[in-house]
Design a protein around this motif. Structure first.
Motif, PDB file in Angstrom:
ATOM      1  N   PRO A 168     -31.189  34.303   8.216  1.00 43.89           N
ATOM      2  CA  PRO A 168     -30.917  34.719   9.409  1.00 43.89           C
ATOM      3  C   PRO A 168     -30.524  33.212  10.097  1.00 43.89           C
ATOM      4  N   THR A 169     -29.622  33.134  11.198  1.00 44.64           N
ATOM      5  CA  THR A 169     -29.525  32.046  11.764  1.00 44.64           C
ATOM      6  C   THR A 169     -30.444  31.867  12.934  1.00 44.64           C
ATOM      7  N   THR A 170     -31.051  32.689  13.241  1.00 45.31           N
ATOM      8  CA  THR A 170     -31.921  32.315  14.342  1.00 45.31           C
ATOM      9  C   THR A 170     -33.445  32.179  13.834  1.00 45.31           C
TER      10      THR A 170
ATOM     11  N   GLU B  85     -36.847  30.147  12.172  1.00 40.29           N
ATOM     12  CA  GLU B  85     -37.325  28.858  12.123  1.00 40.29           C
ATOM     13  C   GLU B  85     -38.275  28.862  10.849  1.00 40.29           C
TER      14      GLU B  85
ATOM     15  N   HIS C  90     -35.816  40.442  11.833  1.00 38.06           N
ATOM     16  CA  HIS C  90     -34.798  39.498  12.101  1.00 38.06           C
ATOM     17  C   HIS C  90     -33.468  40.134  11.878  1.00 38.06           C
TER      18      HIS C  90
ATOM     19  N   LEU D  30     -24.403  38.499  17.169  1.00 33.63           N
ATOM     20  CA  LEU D  30     -23.307  37.863  16.286  1.00 33.63           C
ATOM     21  C   LEU D  30     -22.646  38.795  15.095  1.00 33.63           C
TER      22      LEU D  30
END
Length: 380
Positions: free
Chosen positions: A157-159, A161, A187, A265
């Protein structure tokens, strides 16, 4: 080999360890198969066989003694339409049900099982994953199952961490399958096993719903001889779409920061998403079970909002001989003939294949985030 049916050629492989083509004596007793495939749940199957008595030994039903139909046996079902084979199921038998003969109904044996997620869902694990993001964790866990022909496809996922080990270490206290499913849900991703592309292999997909690529042949309704669907039903639960907002105390800085979901997104499939309707859209409070960082909280809030967005659900049945192909979940399909509000592209959430000698139907569930098409033409 099942039978030559509706222009399709079916094959069944069964066996402990490495499965082999089912013996002719077994296939002579084949009655039906049902295969349910979904993007969020373990796919499953049921095979039904007539259970005739032995002609030489009293009280013995030969089908009941077949080693390949015992619990723990691997089952691979493939179908070839034209020259291209399709793997419909690769799984493990988990249970059996025997029904004695009654009146004009013969005795039957039903064996049921699930996909190869079975081998990932047998043992609860306690493990730490320091300094690893969710995509890295998924790849590490899935690498253990290469021996079963499970091939990983992971889209991080781009979000997400990668947490500092001094601050937080991701912990697993569940089976690998349960943990990867939970990790995906946090996610707005999915974790699912897709049979194939070749027999005895499965693709373990961990990532966002695959809402890109070429759509499958269109589902057509109310268009005369081109109609290929029956029992079509479209439900729009527009008031379920919700944005998510709230506050969280950032674990790193100790400051209280606002949390707010944003426009999703993922690629849009509807021209008028339900979330854009200010008269019906909900506003939910952000819910968290831990003390996340600001970045983690933003990702969780977005996932909670995205989980509510698919408000339009389409169900129906396809006659495979009319449709001319196999509708697969975890991809796109076009719908036409249902009017401007409901035509267009949909995400295929689940498909149930129902196969018996002479018939093959496919029951499906599609969804998207609102009404109105984003494409001017839906090709057949």
């Amino acid at each position: 080999m099942l039978d030559q049916l509706l222009g399709a050629h079916f094959n069944l492989m069964i066996g402990q360890g490495l499965p082999r083509p089912a013996p002719a004596a077994v296939m002579e007793q084949f009655a039906s198969a049902e295969i349910a495939a979904s993007d969020r749940e373990r796919s499953g199957f049921e095979l039904v066989f007539e259970a005739g008595r032995s002609g030489t030994v009293a009280g013995v039903f030969p089908i009941m003694t077949e080693p390949g139909l015992q619990a723990g046996s691997r089952v691979v079902i493939t179908a070839t339409i034209g020259i291209r084979p399709h793997v419909l199921m690769d799984g493990i038998i988990e249970q059996a049900e025997f029904t004695p003969a009654e009146a004009d109904s013969p005795a039957t044996l039903k064996v049921r099982g699930k996909d190869m997620g079975f081998v990932m869902d047998r043992e609860e694990v306690e493990a730490q994953h320091p300094a690893q993001g969710p995509g890295e964790i998924a790849m590490l866990v899935l690498a253990k199952y290469a021996q079963y022909g499970i091939l990983p496809t992971v889209i991080p996922p781009t979000t997400a961490e990668r947490p500092n080990p001094i601050d937080r270490v991701p912990m697993q206290r569940a089976t690998d399958f349960a943990y990867l499913t939970e990790l995906a849900a946090a996610h707005d991703a999915i974790f699912t096993l897709i049979p194939g592309p070749a027999p005895l292999t499965s693709t373990a997909y961990w990532g966002p719903q695959p809402r890109i690529g070429l759509p499958q042949p269109a589902i057509t309704t109310d268009m005369g001889p081109e109609t290929n669907v029956s029992g079509l039903n479209i439900e729009n639960a527009e008031a379920e779409a919700a944005s998510v907002s709230g506050q969280v105390q950032d674990r790193q800085s100790g400051q209280t920061i606002p949390v707010q979901s944003v426009v999703p997104l993922r690629p849009p499939l509807a021209a008028r998403p339900a979330l854009a309707n200010a008269s019906t859209a909900r506003r939910n409070l952000f819910q968290t079970n831990g003390a996340p960082t600001a970045a983690q909280a933003m990702g969780e809030a977005q996932a909670q909002s995205d989980a509510s967005l698919d408000t339009v659900t389409v169900t129906g049945d396809l006659d495979t001989s009319v449709y001319g192909g196999i509708l697969k979940p975890r991809g796109l399909v076009g719908l036409r003939g249902a009017g401007f509000a409901h035509d267009g592209l949909y995400y295929v959430q689940s498909v149930i294949q129902k196969i018996s000698r002479g018939t093959w139907t496919q029951s499906f569930t599609l969804n998207r985030e609102g009404v109105g098409t984003t494409t001017p033409v839906v090709l057949p």
